[in-house]
Write a protein that holds these residues in place. Structure first.
Motif, PDB file in Angstrom:
ATOM      1  N   GLY A   1      11.639  -8.740  -3.265  1.00 53.86           N
ATOM      2  CA  GLY A   1      10.680  -9.801  -3.566  1.00 53.86           C
ATOM      3  C   GLY A   1       9.313  -9.569  -2.960  1.00 53.86           C
ATOM      4  N   LEU A   2       8.923  -8.296  -2.796  1.00 51.63           N
ATOM      5  CA  LEU A   2       7.623  -7.987  -2.201  1.00 51.63           C
ATOM      6  C   LEU A   2       6.521  -8.053  -3.259  1.00 51.63           C
ATOM      7  CD1 LEU A   2       8.592  -4.951   0.072  1.00 51.63           C
ATOM      8  CD2 LEU A   2       8.631  -7.410   0.612  1.00 51.63           C
ATOM      9  N   LEU A   3       5.311  -8.338  -2.802  1.00 52.24           N
ATOM     10  CA  LEU A   3       4.152  -8.363  -3.689  1.00 52.24           C
ATOM     11  C   LEU A   3       3.615  -6.938  -3.809  1.00 52.24           C
ATOM     12  CD1 LEU A   3       2.464 -11.542  -2.173  1.00 52.24           C
ATOM     13  CD2 LEU A   3       3.852 -11.405  -4.252  1.00 52.24           C
ATOM     14  N   PRO A   4       3.670  -6.324  -4.989  1.00 47.80           N
ATOM     15  CA  PRO A   4       3.343  -4.900  -5.114  1.00 47.80           C
ATOM     16  C   PRO A   4       1.887  -4.557  -4.841  1.00 47.80           C
ATOM     17  CG  PRO A   4       3.640  -5.899  -7.282  1.00 47.80           C
ATOM     18  CD  PRO A   4       4.091  -6.909  -6.276  1.00 47.80           C
ATOM     19  N   HIS A   5       0.983  -5.522  -5.026  1.00 39.33           N
ATOM     20  CA  HIS A   5      -0.456  -5.269  -4.846  1.00 39.33           C
ATOM     21  C   HIS A   5      -0.917  -5.563  -3.420  1.00 39.33           C
ATOM     22  CE1 HIS A   5       0.122  -9.472  -5.838  1.00 39.33           C
ATOM     23  NE2 HIS A   5      -1.073  -9.755  -5.318  1.00 39.33           N
ATOM     24  N   ARG A   6       0.024  -5.889  -2.525  1.00 41.38           N
ATOM     25  CA  ARG A   6      -0.318  -6.146  -1.126  1.00 41.38           C
ATOM     26  C   ARG A   6       0.414  -5.154  -0.229  1.00 41.38           C
ATOM     27  NH1 ARG A   6      -2.805 -11.212  -0.259  1.00 41.38           N
ATOM     28  NH2 ARG A   6      -2.868 -12.498  -2.149  1.00 41.38           N
ATOM     29  N   ASP A   7      -0.241  -4.712   0.841  1.00 37.49           N
ATOM     30  CA  ASP A   7       0.394  -3.743   1.730  1.00 37.49           C
ATOM     31  C   ASP A   7       1.411  -4.442   2.635  1.00 37.49           C
ATOM     32  OD1 ASP A   7      -1.039  -4.924   3.857  1.00 37.49           O
ATOM     33  OD2 ASP A   7      -2.585  -3.358   3.870  1.00 37.49           O
ATOM     34  N   VAL A   8       2.048  -3.663   3.500  1.00 39.39           N
ATOM     35  CA  VAL A   8       3.112  -4.192   4.344  1.00 39.39           C
ATOM     36  C   VAL A   8       2.607  -5.354   5.198  1.00 39.39           C
ATOM     37  CG1 VAL A   8       4.611  -3.651   6.314  1.00 39.39           C
ATOM     38  CG2 VAL A   8       4.462  -2.061   4.384  1.00 39.39           C
ATOM     39  N   LEU A   9       1.473  -5.174   5.841  1.00 39.12           N
ATOM     40  CA  LEU A   9       0.924  -6.222   6.701  1.00 39.12           C
ATOM     41  C   LEU A   9       0.648  -7.495   5.915  1.00 39.12           C
ATOM     42  CD1 LEU A   9      -0.068  -6.868   9.592  1.00 39.12           C
ATOM     43  CD2 LEU A   9      -2.340  -6.084   8.877  1.00 39.12           C
ATOM     44  N   GLU A  10       0.077  -7.353   4.726  1.00 44.16           N
ATOM     45  CA  GLU A  10      -0.244  -8.518   3.904  1.00 44.16           C
ATOM     46  C   GLU A  10       1.023  -9.200   3.391  1.00 44.16           C
ATOM     47  OE1 GLU A  10      -4.537  -7.240   1.984  1.00 44.16           O
ATOM     48  OE2 GLU A  10      -2.712  -6.324   1.191  1.00 44.16           O
TER      49      GLU A  10
END
Length: 307
Positions: free
Chosen positions: A116-125
């Motif tokens: 469920g990660l946001l693909p356009h945001r990096d790990v920190l974001e």
């Protein structure tokens, strides 16, 4: 340490998909029979259980047994048809929209099977995103996110994107995103089922270590008995929307109530005696204090960081 007071209480929970009668009453057999048509699927059927503070409660069953639907009913990602969900004495089903949003942001955090990660945001974001929704100041949320990232072994990967990470690393991001919320309750829906066996075992050990440090209340869904025994203080076996047995892993493995449960445990029972008990089941039958001391003394290796 597990508190004797329940923090989660589920009473008579039902979830019907399809053509659900508006006047469905689980206590009325005519209403129930009207609901068992070809157009209606009973995903959760009259389920009741409680989870104490600091306890890991595992829900185990085959695909299609209703376990994922059940755990998603708790934060009302799936709306229950009938029943009661008490969290810290508050009925989740009686919350209005604003109360529900606040409940999801501050009292529970969920880890999904498919990250469920946001693909356009990096790990920190990704890790700090929930804090941003809460209105936490940028400096504070970055500090908390970096701390959570370090705790799951991803220090140095803050500015990589999900597509640049292995499956194990992505699931570590999902766990860090849940940890950073600092909620009392973690809901984990088969979080390790898509991982390779070695990485899966390391993720289990990471969770045991984090639980020893934080003493969260965790509801964990799996179809793997070994995982259930290794992580759970108590567990329930689910079939066709119902709980067929609840108890400790030892109780269920040694005393299955019917043939369905027996099929789950038959391959594991032989490992629960003699020297094989510790080598195959590992932490599954240790007390909470033994798990705590082992986790603190020997952090899990980070094989998951190697793609």
């Amino acid at each position: 340490m597990t508190n004797t007071n329940p923090i989660v209480e589920i009473n008579g929970l039902w979830k019907l998909f399809g053509k659900t009668p508006v006047d469905f009453d689980p206590k009325d057999m005519d209403s129930y029979n009207d609901s068992t048509s070809d157009e209606t699927v009973i995903a959760v059927k009259d389920v009741s259980f409680e989870v104490k503070q600091g306890e890991v409660f595992v829900i185990m069953g085959l695909s299609g047994s209703g376990k994922s639907t059940l755990i998603r009913c708790i934060p009302r990602l799936v709306g229950p048809t009938s029943g009661e969900i008490q969290i810290n004495g508050r009925d989740v089903l009686q919350m209005d929209d604003n109360e529900l949003i606040d409940f999801r942001r501050h009292e529970t955090a969920m880890v999904f099977q498919h990250y469920g990660l946001l693909p356009h945001r990096d790990v920190l974001e990704n890790v700090s995103f929930g804090l941003k929704l809460r209105g936490v100041a940028a400096e504070e949320r970055e500090e908390r996110a970096r701390n959570a990232i370090a705790r799951v072994g991803l220090d140095g990967w803050e500015h990589y994107y999900p597509t640049q990470l292995s499956g194990g690393m992505r699931q570590r991001v999902g766990i860090a995103r849940a940890l950073v919320q600092e909620t009392d309750i973690l809901l984990m829906d088969e979080p390790f089922s898509g991982l390779d066996p070695l990485i899966r075992r390391e993720m289990q050990e990471t969770l045991v270590q984090l639980q020893a440090e934080d003493n969260k209340t965790i509801i964990f869904v799996t179809h793997d008995l070994g995982e259930a025994a290794r992580l759970g203080d108590r567990m329930a076996v689910m079939k066709q929307g119902e709980f067929v047995q609840q108890g400790t892993p030892e109780e269920i493995i040694n005393n299955p109530v019917d043939e369905y449960v027996e099929r789950f445990v038959s391959d594991q029972r032989s490992f629960l005696s003699g020297h094989k008990r510790r080598s195959s089941v590992g932490m599954s039958l240790r007390t909470r204090s033994e798990r705590h001391s082992t986790a603190m003394a020997a952090p899990a290796p980070l094989t998951a960081l190697r793609r």
